[in-house]
Design an enzyme around this catalytic site. Structure first.
Site, PDB file in Angstrom:
ATOM      1  N   LEU A  13       1.006  -0.992  -0.030  1.00  0.00           N
ATOM      2  CA  LEU A  13       0.264   0.195  -0.020  1.00  0.00           C
ATOM      3  C   LEU A  13       0.911   1.451  -0.079  1.00  0.00           C
ATOM      4  CD1 LEU A  13      -2.850  -0.560   2.967  1.00  0.00           C
ATOM      5  CD2 LEU A  13      -2.660  -1.949  -0.348  1.00  0.00           C
ATOM      6  N   GLY A  16      -1.321   6.807   0.014  1.00  0.00           N
ATOM      7  CA  GLY A  16      -1.376   7.747   0.989  1.00  0.00           C
ATOM      8  C   GLY A  16      -0.159   8.686   0.984  1.00  0.00           C
ATOM      9  N   ARG A  20       1.399  13.506   8.052  1.00  0.00           N
ATOM     10  CA  ARG A  20       2.331  13.702   9.724  1.00  0.00           C
ATOM     11  C   ARG A  20       4.235  14.322   9.281  1.00  0.00           C
ATOM     12  NH1 ARG A  20       0.234   8.697  12.805  1.00  0.00           N
ATOM     13  NH2 ARG A  20      -0.398   8.008  10.727  1.00  0.00           N
ATOM     14  N   ASP A 109       4.644   1.866   4.791  1.00  0.00           N
ATOM     15  CA  ASP A 109       6.129   2.689   5.200  1.00  0.00           C
ATOM     16  C   ASP A 109       6.524   1.722   6.763  1.00  0.00           C
ATOM     17  OD1 ASP A 109       3.661   1.863   7.229  1.00  0.00           O
ATOM     18  OD2 ASP A 109       3.169   4.404   7.225  1.00  0.00           O
ATOM     19  N   GLY A 146      -2.923   1.694  14.776  1.00  0.00           N
ATOM     20  CA  GLY A 146      -4.383   1.307  15.293  1.00  0.00           C
ATOM     21  C   GLY A 146      -3.538  -0.059  16.485  1.00  0.00           C
ATOM     22  N   ASN A 176      -1.093  -2.491  16.059  1.00  0.00           N
ATOM     23  CA  ASN A 176      -0.921  -3.535  14.450  1.00  0.00           C
ATOM     24  C   ASN A 176      -0.338  -2.442  13.750  1.00  0.00           C
ATOM     25  OD1 ASN A 176      -2.213  -4.879  12.537  1.00  0.00           O
ATOM     26  ND2 ASN A 176      -3.367  -2.289  11.584  1.00  0.00           N
ATOM     27  N   LYS A 358      38.287  15.787 -11.450  1.00  0.00           N
ATOM     28  CA  LYS A 358      37.045  15.957 -12.379  1.00  0.00           C
ATOM     29  C   LYS A 358      37.250  15.175 -13.904  1.00  0.00           C
ATOM     30  CE  LYS A 358      35.003  17.482 -15.606  1.00  0.00           C
ATOM     31  NZ  LYS A 358      34.670  17.956 -16.089  1.00  0.00           N
ATOM     32  N   TYR A 373      43.651  21.674  -9.410  1.00  0.00           N
ATOM     33  CA  TYR A 373      42.307  21.549 -10.105  1.00  0.00           C
ATOM     34  C   TYR A 373      42.761  20.322 -11.462  1.00  0.00           C
ATOM     35  CZ  TYR A 373      37.960  21.722 -12.814  1.00  0.00           C
ATOM     36  OH  TYR A 373      37.300  20.479 -13.153  1.00  0.00           O
TER      37      TYR A 373
HETATM   38  C1  UD1 Z   1      -2.160   2.422   9.451  1.00  0.00           C
HETATM   39  C2  UD1 Z   1      -2.654   1.069   9.914  1.00  0.00           C
HETATM   40  C3  UD1 Z   1      -2.924   0.727  11.442  1.00  0.00           C
HETATM   41  C4  UD1 Z   1      -1.350   0.727  11.837  1.00  0.00           C
HETATM   42  C5  UD1 Z   1      -0.453   1.527  11.194  1.00  0.00           C
HETATM   43  C6  UD1 Z   1       0.724   1.089  11.291  1.00  0.00           C
HETATM   44  C7  UD1 Z   1      -5.276   1.100   9.416  1.00  0.00           C
HETATM   45  C8  UD1 Z   1      -6.561   2.029   9.361  1.00  0.00           C
HETATM   46  N1  UD1 Z   1      -4.954   2.034  10.320  1.00  0.00           N
HETATM   47  O1  UD1 Z   1      -2.784   3.262   9.633  1.00  0.00           O
HETATM   48  O2  UD1 Z   1      -3.508   0.076  12.737  1.00  0.00           O
HETATM   49  O3  UD1 Z   1      -1.333   0.694  12.881  1.00  0.00           O
HETATM   50  O4  UD1 Z   1      -0.924   1.162  10.587  1.00  0.00           O
HETATM   51  O5  UD1 Z   1       1.841   1.857  11.354  1.00  0.00           O
HETATM   52  O6  UD1 Z   1      -4.985   0.729   8.050  1.00  0.00           O
HETATM   53  N2  UD1 Z   1      -3.055   4.531   2.500  1.00  0.00           N
HETATM   54  C9  UD1 Z   1      -2.965   4.238   1.269  1.00  0.00           C
HETATM   55  N3  UD1 Z   1      -4.101   4.642   0.453  1.00  0.00           N
HETATM   56  C10 UD1 Z   1      -4.697   5.017   2.042  1.00  0.00           C
HETATM   57  C11 UD1 Z   1      -4.367   5.305   2.995  1.00  0.00           C
HETATM   58  C12 UD1 Z   1      -3.020   5.017   3.103  1.00  0.00           C
HETATM   59  O7  UD1 Z   1      -2.473   3.457  -0.294  1.00  0.00           O
HETATM   60  O8  UD1 Z   1      -5.903   5.965   1.090  1.00  0.00           O
HETATM   61  C13 UD1 Z   1      -1.519   3.451   2.247  1.00  0.00           C
HETATM   62  C14 UD1 Z   1      -0.527   4.480   2.733  1.00  0.00           C
HETATM   63  O9  UD1 Z   1       0.142   4.715   1.795  1.00  0.00           O
HETATM   64  C15 UD1 Z   1       1.014   3.377   4.045  1.00  0.00           C
HETATM   65  C16 UD1 Z   1       0.075   2.498   4.695  1.00  0.00           C
HETATM   66  O10 UD1 Z   1      -1.501   2.224   3.483  1.00  0.00           O
HETATM   67  O11 UD1 Z   1       1.565   3.311   3.564  1.00  0.00           O
HETATM   68  C17 UD1 Z   1      -0.612   2.908   5.955  1.00  0.00           C
HETATM   69  O12 UD1 Z   1      -1.366   4.507   5.951  1.00  0.00           O
HETATM   70  P1  UD1 Z   1      -1.162   5.568   6.808  1.00  0.00           P
HETATM   71  O13 UD1 Z   1      -2.116   6.597   6.572  1.00  0.00           O
HETATM   72  O14 UD1 Z   1      -0.076   5.498   7.577  1.00  0.00           O
HETATM   73  O15 UD1 Z   1      -1.995   4.307   7.853  1.00  0.00           O
HETATM   74  P2  UD1 Z   1      -1.835   4.796   9.343  1.00  0.00           P
HETATM   75  O16 UD1 Z   1      -2.987   5.685  10.147  1.00  0.00           O
HETATM   76  O17 UD1 Z   1      -0.322   5.131  10.163  1.00  0.00           O
HETATM   77 CA    CA Z   2       1.585   4.847   9.146  1.00  0.00          CA
END
Ligand code: UD1
Ligand code: CA
Length: 469
Positions: A13, A16, A20, A109, A146, A176, A358, A373
């Protein structure tokens, strides 16, 4: 004969933004130990040799795709980023097409993940016969993550996001990690029924847990004992922490292999770099990219190497920089030297303080010890380049080359106006501006002849006294 295991599909994934970090750049492209954090995740995943790896991209999709070129079989575009559950659904068609084997979902991440951890997690999931497994960890400060809610008997009930958690739930230290393994068909059908009825108004993949349980499915949560490894990077502080973890790991591996690192907390070596035994790294050394160092090198404080190749017994004195260049065996560089891309020091040669190179090659045993140089230059073996020599390689429009044969001697404070050639054992008189080739064995003198004006100082004194009257 054991039944063939159903092939594994991986979904990363990476759509996002990551608000932050307060950055214009998507979180996943921020570098950790020299590379975008999401590239580390893809590397950890690749170690599993999955049948297919799919990455969900969205925010700055083109940039993320480019950063992952060649590491991923397929990309899916999540046009709007409406949560992690929504991201998985965006890939539904491709997940289904990949087959019915387990689906490993990994947040993008998690740059410090090990392949071995994922491998154990997937194996445990296969054994458990669960519809979904989540990897968890215990943190001393779990804020932001989470939380894993369990019943009195310790049975996994659900995942509650920090924003939605009660005060009591916020005290839970088990979090999580953002790593799940699931039956793809059952997960997708549950995710289709998700609703964004939570504090963030998002579709949470984590909501699948209690929904599956309600439907009588089996879910499991496995706690991983190394919390640093499953750290999700959300803030700049966590970004720094993840980098420190990767550098510490690399330093430890190098130390085990016989490299002396005098202060590992102040030395950064890219995980991709290779360093031979008995090489010594002083504090504040930075080794970047795919740098290779041979055995017995000494790298003093403040040096930075980027995609450099060093042979055996190379000494890099303090505060020297080497970019995309080769330093042969028994060479010495610095202090305060700058070796720019495309340069080569052949074995036994040396450059000293305030020397810049260089696209220049210095032959065997040649020396340029001070304030020089050397750009676009080919210097033969056994040459001596005097202090303050400058190859004038640029005429404002084009670059030109300086070529020297063997045993050439350049007197101090000389300029070699390129294109220019100096034959074997040619000499250049100190202070010369050389604009024509110097044949082998010849002395090139390119300066005005000195003349002395007798009694000049006394005459000057008289003039002064007169003017005061
Ligand atoms: C998420 C988990 C949380 C966990 C945490 C661990 C959910 C709802 N929550 O929270 O329980 O403790 O990760 O680090 O899943 N992303 C997408 N599309 C979106 C939103 C996010 O691809 O629409 C991707 C982001 O790029 C990222 C990952 O999903 O790589 C997690 O998203 P992030 O916003 O960091 O989730 P957390 O709020 O940290
Ligand atoms: Ca995260």
């Amino acid at each position: 004969m054991a039944a063939a295991r159903a092939p594994l599909t991986v979904l990363v994934l990476a759509a996002g933004k990551g608000t932050r970090l307060r950055s214009k750049t998507i979180k996943l492209l921020h570098h950790v130990a020299g590379r975008p954090m999401v590239a580390h995740v893809l590397d950890a995943v690749a170690g599993l040799k999955p049948s297919r790896t799919i990455t969900v991209v969205g925010y700055q999709a083109d940039e993320v795709r480019a950063a992952l070129e060649g590491r991923c079989d397929d990309f899916v575009l999540q046009k709007e980023q409406r949560g992690t559950g929504h991201a998985v659904l965006a890939a539904a068609r491709k997940i289904k097409a990949a087959g019915s084997g387990p689906l490993l979902i990994v947040n993008g991440d998690l740059p410090t993940l090990h392949t071995s951890t994922l491998r154990r997690f997937v194996a445990a999931h296969r054994r458990s016969k669960s519809v979904l497994s989540a990897l968890t960890a215990e943190l001393d400060s779990p804020a932001g993550y989470g939380r894993i809610v369990r019943d009195d008997r310790g049975e996994f009930l659900r995942i509650v996001e920090h924003a939605d958690a009660s005060t009591a739930e916020r005290r839970i230290r088990e979090i999580n990690c953002g790593i799940y393994c699931a039956d793809p068909t059952k997960l997708l059908s549950i995710l289709r029924r998700l609703r964004p009825d939570n504090a963030q108004g998002e579709y949470y993949v984590t909501d699948a847990v209690h929904r599956l349980l309600k439907g009588g499915a089996r879910v499991s949560a496995t706690c991983h004992d190394d919390a640093d490894e499953v750290l999700g990077v959300n803030t700049r502080a966590e970004l720094a922490q993840a980098g420190a973890t990767l550098y510490a790991r690399k330093a430890e591996a190098l130390q085990d292999a016989g490299v002396t690192i005098l202060d590992a907390s102040r030395t950064w070596v890219d995980p991709r770099a290779r360093i031979g035994a008995d090489t010594v790294l002083y504090p504040d050394v930075i080794v970047e990219g795919e740098t290779v160092l041979g055995t017995g090198c000494v790298i003093r404080s403040g040096c930075r190497l980027v995609d450099a190749r060093l042979g055996r017994n190379v000494e890099l004195r303090d505060y020297s920089l080497v970019f995309e260049s080769r330093l042969g065996n028994d060479t010495s560089v610095g202090p305060f030297a700058h070796v720019r891309p495309g340069s080569e020091l052949q074995p036994g040669s040396r450059i000293g303080n305030f020397v810049e190179m260089k696209k220049a090659r210095l032959g065997r045993g040649s020396k340029a010890n001070h304030l020089t140089y050397l750009g676009d230059a080919e210097i033969g073996d056994g040459c001596n380049i005097g202090a303050g020599t400058i190859t004038c390689n640029y005429d404002g429009k084009n670059k030109h080359r300086t070529t020297m044969g063997k045993g050439v001697f350049i007197g101090s404070n000389s300029q070699l106006v390129a294109p220019v050639k100096l034959g074997d054992r040619a000499y250049v008189a100190a202070g010369s501006t050389i604009t024509q080739d110097v044949p082998a064995e010849a002395l090139g003198v390119g300066r005005s002849r000195q003349r002395n004006i007798p009694d000049w100082a006394r005459a000057k004194g008289k003039r002064k006294r007169k003017s005061r009257k």
